[in-house]
Design an enzyme around this catalytic site. Structure first.
Site, PDB file in Angstrom:
ATOM      1  CB  CYS A  69     -10.591 -10.015  -4.976  1.00 40.50           C
ATOM      2  SG  CYS A  69      -9.794  -9.093  -3.648  1.00 40.50           S
ATOM      3  N   GLY A  70     -12.762  -7.327  -4.556  1.00 42.11           N
ATOM      4  CA  GLY A  70     -12.835  -5.871  -4.573  1.00 42.11           C
ATOM      5  C   GLY A  70     -11.502  -5.207  -4.282  1.00 42.11           C
ATOM      6  CG  HIS A  71      -9.563  -5.835  -0.591  1.00 40.38           C
ATOM      7  ND1 HIS A  71      -9.733  -4.640   0.075  1.00 40.38           N
ATOM      8  CD2 HIS A  71     -10.256  -6.755   0.129  1.00 40.38           C
ATOM      9  CE1 HIS A  71     -10.470  -4.826   1.152  1.00 40.38           C
ATOM     10  NE2 HIS A  71     -10.798  -6.103   1.214  1.00 40.38           N
TER      11      HIS A  71
END
Length: 494
Positions: A69-71
């Site tokens: 997940c980039g976040h």
């Protein structure tokens, strides 16, 4: 001999293989142990050590994340920095993390459906964790945890301390309660725990009620408590959120969480270039119009040459379009544009009120249709062509709404192209796609990517959302069965 060779095989695999085996065994042993280890000061939690972490730490904020997940990756350094700062000040609050993709039992137990999700566990209570509501940066995490690690309010016992507290900062909140054990007082403390950017004081002394001319429980900003209804925590929280914000906010990295977390239903945006003195002067009329809409519309200045450049594509703008204004409804992202960019406070006020009254139609983004949009097996739709294609009463139209950056959309590209090839010679079936980041439809809101909608032939502007497996064979069964799978009941929405 065979048994002897089998017994010796692990030892004959070489140092690298042995090392891998040992590492795997150590990792498995760590996973099965209740020992607590750390990465960058953050506790690494799993189902075997979760209870121990709760029992050893009175306040434990846990991030449920996915490695891809980039976040989550963006949050990781801020989360580690917050963990270090809390330890340096000897706070009882600790931070932990759970790989929710590997710890399915924990993810299911705590209802984790998005990443990252942060939950606070207090006093070892596993059944009622508190959702994190602060800013997603190191300072926001630290302040949110500090408020929960110490009393959320300051007890004001005499006139001197009350007077000093009231002038200690630009914005403070004081609750006057004749009984600090009452339900109203408890609701006030709960709100104080949530609104961490403002100091809260509380008063019980009768002489202070008299000094401030009060005879009943009251919250100042003067918010009288209804003796029958009590104190509504949601209303008070929203009131404080609104008044804790500046009348006109500038969109920056530091304020973005406040702006989106304010829960004000409309945002009026002034896009300008701060390097231009002439454009900076436009803020005066913008500010003059803002006060009449406080709490209903949040007025925001966006510097197109600074942090605000990142939001320009969402509005279909470029830096050269500044100065200009847009109003956006936050619940459905509908955008509204003034007929002409008149920057007087009267023109702005008239426009905003017209939008609130439903007298202005939304401004819908649309890319230009490619010249060859209908020559391939998958038709390329844009906002300008969507209506005529999707609601053609002689066609059954299957549309993929996608985002160019979406990995899930990219993963199904091949299947969608194959589906288009399969039905390219069917006169009554159209396979199409639309970039929903660059194109908008008046009555269709896309909340995730990819979203698949089927528009069956015939009158009535019918639409069916596809929620099944994303493979060619299932798509085909859906199409051949008229917009449902054989085992499903028809689900048509107008």
């Amino acid at each position: 001999l065979v048994l002897w060779l089998a017994w010796q095989t692990p030892a004959l695999g070489g140092e690298e293989e042995d090392g891998e085996v040992v590492a795997e065994e150590e990792e498995e042993a760590d996973e099965l142990s209740d020992e607590l280890r750390e990465e960058d000061g953050v506790l690494v939690l799993h189902e075997h050590n979760f209870d121990r972490a709760l029992s050893e730490h009175r306040l434990l904020l846990v991030e449920f994340y996915a490695p891809w997940c980039g976040h989550c990756q963006h949050l990781a350094p801020a989360f580690a920095h917050a963990a270090a700062e809390l330890r340096e000040e000897a706070s009882p609050a600790r931070l932990g993390k759970v790989d929710a993709t590997a710890q399915g039992a924990l993810a299911s137990e705590f209802g984790i459906t998005a990443y990252p999700t942060l939950k606070l566990f207090r006093d070892g209570n596993r059944t009622h964790p508190l959702a994190y509501t602060g800013r997603m940066d190191a300072n926001g995490i630290v302040r949110w945890m500090q408020r929960r690690a110490s009393p959320s309010t300051t007890l004001l016992q005499d006139a001197d301390t009350a007077a000093a507290f009231i002038v200690s900062q630009d914005s403070v909140v004081v609750g006057f309660f004749k009984d600090l054990g009452s339900e109203a007082a408890q609701a006030f403390h709960d709100v104080a725990s949530e609104v961490v950017d403002m100091p809260f004081g509380v008063v019980e002394a009768a002489e202070l009620f008299e000094a401030y001319g009060l005879s009943a429980d009251t919250v100042c900003l003067y918010f009288p408590v209804d003796p029958e209804r009590g104190l509504d925590a949601a209303e008070l929280t929203q009131l404080l959120r609104v008044h804790s914000l500046e009348l006109v906010m500038e969109f920056t990295n530091e304020t973005s969480d406040q702006i989106f977390g304010a829960k004000i239903p409309h945002h009026m945006l002034l896009f300008l270039n701060k390097s231009s003195s002439a454009q900076l002067e436009l803020r005066d009329g913008f500010r003059a119009a803002a006060s009449a809409f406080r709490g209903k519309v949040l007025f925001v200045v966006v510097d197109v040459a600074g942090h605000g450049a990142d939001v320009l594509p969402f509005f279909g703008l470029t830096p050269s379009d500044a100065p200009t204004m847009r109003l956006v409804k936050m619940d459905n992202n509908r955008k509204y544009r003034m007929d002409q960019d008149v920057f007087s406070d009267a023109a702005i006020s008239t426009f905003v009120q017209a939008v609130l009254d439903g007298k202005v139609k939304p401004h819908l983004l649309s890319a230009e249709p490619p010249e060859d949009w209908d020559t391939g097996p998958v038709k390329v739709l844009v906002g300008k062509t969507f209506e005529q294609v999707a609601f053609d009463e002689t066609k059954n139209v299957f549309v993929k709404f996608y985002a160019p950056w979406c990995s899930h959309c990219k993963a199904m590209e091949a299947a969608w192209e194959e589906l288009g090839e399969r039905y390219k010679d069917h006169e009554d079936i159209i396979i199409a796609e639309l970039d929903a980041t660059a194109n908008e439809m008046e009555n269709i809101t896309i909340n995730g990517f990819p979203t698949l909608h089927y528009f069956p032939a015939g009158p009535g502007r019918k639409m069916v959302e596809y929620k099944h497996a994303r493979d060619v064979e299932t798509f085909s069964k859906f199409l051949e069965n008229g917009g449902t799978l054989p085992q499903d009941p028809p689900a048509v929405s107008e």
